[in-house]
Write a protein that holds these residues in place. Structure first.
Motif, short mmCIF file in Angstrom:
data_model
loop_
_atom_site.label_atom_id
_atom_site.label_comp_id
_atom_site.label_asym_id
_atom_site.label_seq_id
_atom_site.Cartn_x
_atom_site.Cartn_y
_atom_site.Cartn_z
N ALA A 81 -1.68 1.11 7.34
CA ALA A 81 -1.10 1.55 6.07
C ALA A 81 -0.86 3.04 6.03
CB ALA A 81 -2.02 1.13 4.91
N GLN A 107 -3.70 0.31 -1.44
CA GLN A 107 -4.05 -1.07 -1.75
C GLN A 107 -3.82 -1.98 -0.54
OE1 GLN A 107 -5.38 -2.06 -4.77
NE2 GLN A 107 -5.46 0.13 -5.14
N LEU A 108 -3.05 -1.54 0.44
CA LEU A 108 -2.77 -2.32 1.63
C LEU A 108 -3.74 -2.04 2.76
CD1 LEU A 108 1.13 -1.94 1.71
CD2 LEU A 108 -0.22 -3.77 0.66
#
Length: 428
Positions: free
Chosen positions: A381, A391-392
């Motif tokens: 990410a 969030q990833l």
């Protein structure tokens, strides 16, 4: 009203709910203070009306219950004790016997691992205690959530280009924002076109740090509200931090001199108590030096290769020289308590393990035993030329950066506790 903010005035006010025993009639060690003569009755005192013969009633010294002083007038009804300096209104050890017990430190039910699975499967009938890894993580998160005695500033420094300053800025700001109640602002302190605004979401805003600078005089007012300043930033949604992006015009960004940087920081710290500075590559630029002056915790992203390590060592040498020349130990202290985040780097620049160990040893010698070295895993990410969305991130990276944030938080708390006066505050 002074020029200080109302919040500062409220913090200077003290309301001491204390009582002082009233002297008894037979106590001669502390005789009552004689009231000075005045032209009229004292405020709050009762008055008596003479009778027809000019004599006061025989019971003039006796006051009915309704005339007893109330807490508003300085005494507690029925107690004869005054509110003021003296012994505490509440004293004793009955409640502290409970609040000081270890029962309050009983761990909450397990929320991770096989312990959680068993507790969930049995409906709580069998509730194993949290494992050591979960307890360690809880301590890490508690460190990130600690409260500082004043606004604090983190600087991500690494003059070498492409060394991961912006990626680390986003990951650290996201981690602090997601795991605590701190208001976090990531600020692009780059004298040229920084990349923080490119690597994060704009959410419909094209405002930059120069737009904020243009409105600075109005925003210095004590009537300034949070929304007035937030208008110039870019919120990052679920990552729970905001971005103050650099301008796309390098000529405008050069307007960010040392005085203007200090004024900007003073304004934004009224609404964000944690500011993370993403810096440029010129360690002689005025805004870079101003950021270092205001820094509470220095963080170096470093790959264990010659280029990255040499760049960090040169920065360390510069800061140590600045302390020697100016006789200001702040710069040397930043190096001594620095946090080094060792990143895996590009696989195209693979370095032999023996050389990596040599380079790390050089950094350890330059910084001393008080510096913190932490290794983070490769995170897809972050390895992107486009937007970074924390969030990833993988669970492994999330846990690793929680430890980074905890180390940074410990340094921030140490610095803010040792010096409760913000460094960028100008004298009147």
């Amino acid at each position: 009203m002074s020029g200080d903010w109302p919040g500062e005035e409220r913090r200077r006010m003290r309301t001491d709910l204390l009582v002082k025993p009233a002297p008894s009639e037979t106590d001669t060690s502390n005789p009552p203070t004689q009231q000075p003569a005045s032209d009229g009755p004292a405020p709050g005192s009762s008055t008596t009306t003479p009778n027809s013969e000019g004599q006061e009633p025989a019971n003039a010294s006796e006051k009915p219950d309704s005339a007893q002083a109330s807490p508003a007038s300085g005494t507690i009804p029925g107690s004869g004790t005054l509110l003021g300096s003296g012994t505490p209104l509440v004293s004793g050890t009955l409640s502290s016997a409970i609040t000081g017990s270890d029962a309050l430190e009983t761990p909450l039910p397990a929320e991770e691992g096989w312990q959680k699975k068993i507790r969930t499967f049995t409906g709580g009938l069998i509730a194993p205690k949290p494992g050591p890894q979960e307890l360690e993580r809880r301590a890490t998160l508690a460190s990130i959530r600690r409260v500082y005695p004043r606004p604090v500033t983190v600087t991500i420094a690494q003059p070498a280009g492409g060394a991961g300053k912006t990626s680390l800025t986003v990951a650290l700001a996201s981690t602090i924002g997601n795991t605590s109640d701190h208001n976090v602002l990531a600020m692009d302190n780059n004298e040229t076109m920084g990349t923080l605004g490119v690597r994060t979401r704009s959410n419909g805003s094209n405002m930059t740090i120069i737009d904020l600078l243009d409105a600075l005089e109005q925003l210095k007012s004590e009537r300034t509200r949070s929304g007035d300043v937030q208008y110039y930033t870019r919120p990052q949604g679920d990552n729970r931090f905001s971005v103050l992006a650099s301008d796309e015009d390098p000529d405008r960004m050069q307007m960010l001199t040392r005085p203007t940087f200090n004024e900007l920081l003073e304004v934004v710290q009224r609404f964000w108590n944690v500011v993370v500075l993403d810096t440029g590559n010129n360690t002689r630029a005025e805004n870079w030096l101003a950021g270092i002056d205001a820094t509470d915790q220095l963080v170096f992203p470093v790959e264990l290769n010659d280029k990255s390590v040499v760049s960090v060592l040169r920065t360390i040498e510069q800061l140590q020289a600045m302390s020697h020349v100016t006789d200001n130990q702040h710069y040397a202290s930043l190096c001594e308590h620095a946090v080094l985040v060792i990143t895996p780097g590009s696989h195209r620049r693979a370095v032999a393990p023996e050389r990596r160990q040599e380079l790390r040893h050089m950094l350890e010698q330059a910084l001393g035993e008080t510096a913190t070295f932490l290794t983070v895993p490769y995170e897809p990410a972050l390895d992107t030329n486009g937007l970074i969305d924390w969030q990833l991130a993988t669970d492994e990276s999330v846990r690793a950066f929680e430890k980074v944030a905890a180390a940074v938080s410990a340094g921030l708390f140490r610095s803010a506790s040792n010096d409760t006066t913000p460094r960028n505050t100008k004298e009147n």
